[in-house]
Design a protein around this motif. Structure first.
Motif, PDB file in Angstrom:
ATOM      1  N   THR A  30       9.410   1.581   1.676  1.00  0.00           N
ATOM      2  CA  THR A  30       9.314   0.767   2.883  1.00  0.00           C
ATOM      3  C   THR A  30       8.703   1.621   3.987  1.00  0.00           C
ATOM      4  O   THR A  30       8.527   2.828   3.823  1.00  0.00           O
ATOM      5  N   PHE A  31       8.418   1.005   5.116  1.00  0.00           N
ATOM      6  CA  PHE A  31       7.856   1.757   6.239  1.00  0.00           C
ATOM      7  C   PHE A  31       8.836   2.805   6.764  1.00  0.00           C
ATOM      8  O   PHE A  31       8.428   3.790   7.350  1.00  0.00           O
ATOM      9  N   ASP A  32      10.134   2.600   6.525  1.00  0.00           N
ATOM     10  CA  ASP A  32      11.128   3.592   6.936  1.00  0.00           C
ATOM     11  C   ASP A  32      11.025   4.867   6.102  1.00  0.00           C
ATOM     12  O   ASP A  32      11.493   5.926   6.519  1.00  0.00           O
ATOM     13  N   ASP A  33      10.421   4.776   4.906  1.00  0.00           N
ATOM     14  CA  ASP A  33      10.298   5.917   4.000  1.00  0.00           C
ATOM     15  C   ASP A  33       9.022   6.732   4.225  1.00  0.00           C
ATOM     16  O   ASP A  33       8.872   7.801   3.638  1.00  0.00           O
ATOM     17  N   VAL A  34       8.118   6.211   5.028  1.00  0.00           N
ATOM     18  CA  VAL A  34       6.775   6.791   5.137  1.00  0.00           C
ATOM     19  C   VAL A  34       6.524   7.273   6.569  1.00  0.00           C
ATOM     20  O   VAL A  34       6.836   6.577   7.530  1.00  0.00           O
ATOM     21  N   SER A  35       5.915   8.445   6.692  1.00  0.00           N
ATOM     22  CA  SER A  35       5.630   9.017   8.017  1.00  0.00           C
ATOM     23  C   SER A  35       4.433   8.328   8.679  1.00  0.00           C
ATOM     24  O   SER A  35       3.615   7.676   8.010  1.00  0.00           O
ATOM     25  N   ASN A  36       4.336   8.484   9.987  1.00  0.00           N
ATOM     26  CA  ASN A  36       3.172   7.981  10.728  1.00  0.00           C
ATOM     27  C   ASN A  36       1.892   8.595  10.182  1.00  0.00           C
ATOM     28  O   ASN A  36       0.853   7.932  10.102  1.00  0.00           O
ATOM     29  N   LYS A  37       1.959   9.859   9.814  1.00  0.00           N
ATOM     30  CA  LYS A  37       0.793  10.558   9.266  1.00  0.00           C
ATOM     31  C   LYS A  37       0.330   9.888   7.971  1.00  0.00           C
ATOM     32  O   LYS A  37      -0.862   9.669   7.769  1.00  0.00           O
ATOM     33  N   LYS A  38       1.258   9.548   7.087  1.00  0.00           N
ATOM     34  CA  LYS A  38       0.908   8.902   5.820  1.00  0.00           C
ATOM     35  C   LYS A  38       0.321   7.516   6.064  1.00  0.00           C
ATOM     36  O   LYS A  38      -0.650   7.114   5.412  1.00  0.00           O
ATOM     37  N   ILE A  39       0.895   6.768   6.995  1.00  0.00           N
ATOM     38  CA  ILE A  39       0.368   5.441   7.332  1.00  0.00           C
ATOM     39  C   ILE A  39      -1.066   5.568   7.839  1.00  0.00           C
ATOM     40  O   ILE A  39      -1.945   4.797   7.456  1.00  0.00           O
ATOM     41  N   THR A  40      -1.320   6.565   8.671  1.00  0.00           N
ATOM     42  CA  THR A  40      -2.667   6.793   9.185  1.00  0.00           C
ATOM     43  C   THR A  40      -3.625   7.145   8.049  1.00  0.00           C
ATOM     44  O   THR A  40      -4.756   6.652   8.001  1.00  0.00           O
ATOM     45  N   GLU A  41      -3.185   7.996   7.114  1.00  0.00           N
ATOM     46  CA  GLU A  41      -4.023   8.372   5.969  1.00  0.00           C
ATOM     47  C   GLU A  41      -4.367   7.148   5.123  1.00  0.00           C
ATOM     48  O   GLU A  41      -5.514   6.979   4.691  1.00  0.00           O
ATOM     49  N   LEU A  42      -3.379   6.283   4.874  1.00  0.00           N
ATOM     50  CA  LEU A  42      -3.623   5.069   4.095  1.00  0.00           C
ATOM     51  C   LEU A  42      -4.628   4.156   4.792  1.00  0.00           C
ATOM     52  O   LEU A  42      -5.519   3.586   4.157  1.00  0.00           O
ATOM     53  N   ALA A  43      -4.492   4.021   6.102  1.00  0.00           N
ATOM     54  CA  ALA A  43      -5.417   3.183   6.866  1.00  0.00           C
ATOM     55  C   ALA A  43      -6.828   3.764   6.828  1.00  0.00           C
ATOM     56  O   ALA A  43      -7.807   3.025   6.655  1.00  0.00           O
ATOM     57  N   LYS A  44      -6.943   5.079   6.963  1.00  0.00           N
ATOM     58  CA  LYS A  44      -8.266   5.711   6.944  1.00  0.00           C
ATOM     59  C   LYS A  44      -8.924   5.531   5.570  1.00  0.00           C
ATOM     60  O   LYS A  44     -10.117   5.247   5.492  1.00  0.00           O
ATOM     61  N   GLN A  45      -8.139   5.642   4.497  1.00  0.00           N
ATOM     62  CA  GLN A  45      -8.672   5.414   3.147  1.00  0.00           C
ATOM     63  C   GLN A  45      -9.195   3.985   3.002  1.00  0.00           C
ATOM     64  O   GLN A  45     -10.267   3.754   2.443  1.00  0.00           O
ATOM     65  N   MET A  66       0.817  -1.217   0.000  1.00  0.00           N
ATOM     66  CA  MET A  66       0.000   0.000   0.000  1.00  0.00           C
ATOM     67  C   MET A  66       0.853   1.272   0.000  1.00  0.00           C
ATOM     68  O   MET A  66       0.341   2.357  -0.271  1.00  0.00           O
ATOM     69  N   LEU A  67       2.146   1.148   0.289  1.00  0.00           N
ATOM     70  CA  LEU A  67       3.009   2.322   0.449  1.00  0.00           C
ATOM     71  C   LEU A  67       3.430   2.947  -0.874  1.00  0.00           C
ATOM     72  O   LEU A  67       3.786   4.125  -0.912  1.00  0.00           O
ATOM     73  N   GLY A  68       3.424   2.182  -1.936  1.00  0.00           N
ATOM     74  CA  GLY A  68       3.886   2.671  -3.232  1.00  0.00           C
ATOM     75  C   GLY A  68       5.135   1.924  -3.663  1.00  0.00           C
ATOM     76  O   GLY A  68       5.858   1.356  -2.836  1.00  0.00           O
ATOM     77  N   GLU A  69       5.373   1.952  -4.935  1.00  0.00           N
ATOM     78  CA  GLU A  69       6.490   1.222  -5.550  1.00  0.00           C
ATOM     79  C   GLU A  69       7.824   1.552  -4.892  1.00  0.00           C
ATOM     80  O   GLU A  69       8.220   2.716  -4.802  1.00  0.00           O
ATOM     81  N   GLY A  70       8.510   0.521  -4.389  1.00  0.00           N
ATOM     82  CA  GLY A  70       9.852   0.677  -3.853  1.00  0.00           C
ATOM     83  C   GLY A  70       9.940   1.321  -2.482  1.00  0.00           C
ATOM     84  O   GLY A  70      11.039   1.523  -1.981  1.00  0.00           O
TER      85      GLY A  70
END
Length: 83
Positions: A53-68, A47-51
């Motif tokens: 990892t979770f190290d590349d993505v902020s907590n805010k973005k993870i929350t947005e993806l989950a809410k979507q 769900m994060l996008g091509e290439g």
């Protein structure tokens, strides 16, 4: 009438090499009528996008993806069939 939704939990799962495999995001919601909604949504690496990892993505973005993802469960596209 609207529901106030907020994140109340964010946790990560790791593989044996210490790499993050997914994140679990918990939500609570409450409206002015006293109705509540709760969900725990899994965000996967795919769900994060091509290439990315979770190290590349902020907590805010993870929350947005989950809410979507949660909203997709609540309001599926009109083309889907429901039983």
């Amino acid at each position: 009438m609207s529901m106030n939704v907020y994140r109340n939990r964010l946790s990560y799962d790791f593989d044996s090499q210490g790499n993050t495999t997914d994140a679990m995001v918990g939500f609570n919601g409450l409206n002015d009528q006293g109705e509540t909604a709760m969900a725990t949504i899994k965000v996967t690496k795919e769900m994060l996008g091509e290439g990315k990892t979770f190290d590349d993505v902020s907590n805010k973005k993870i929350t947005e993806l989950a809410k979507q993802k949660w909203m997709e469960y609540i309001q599926p596209e009109s083309t889907s069939t429901q039983q």
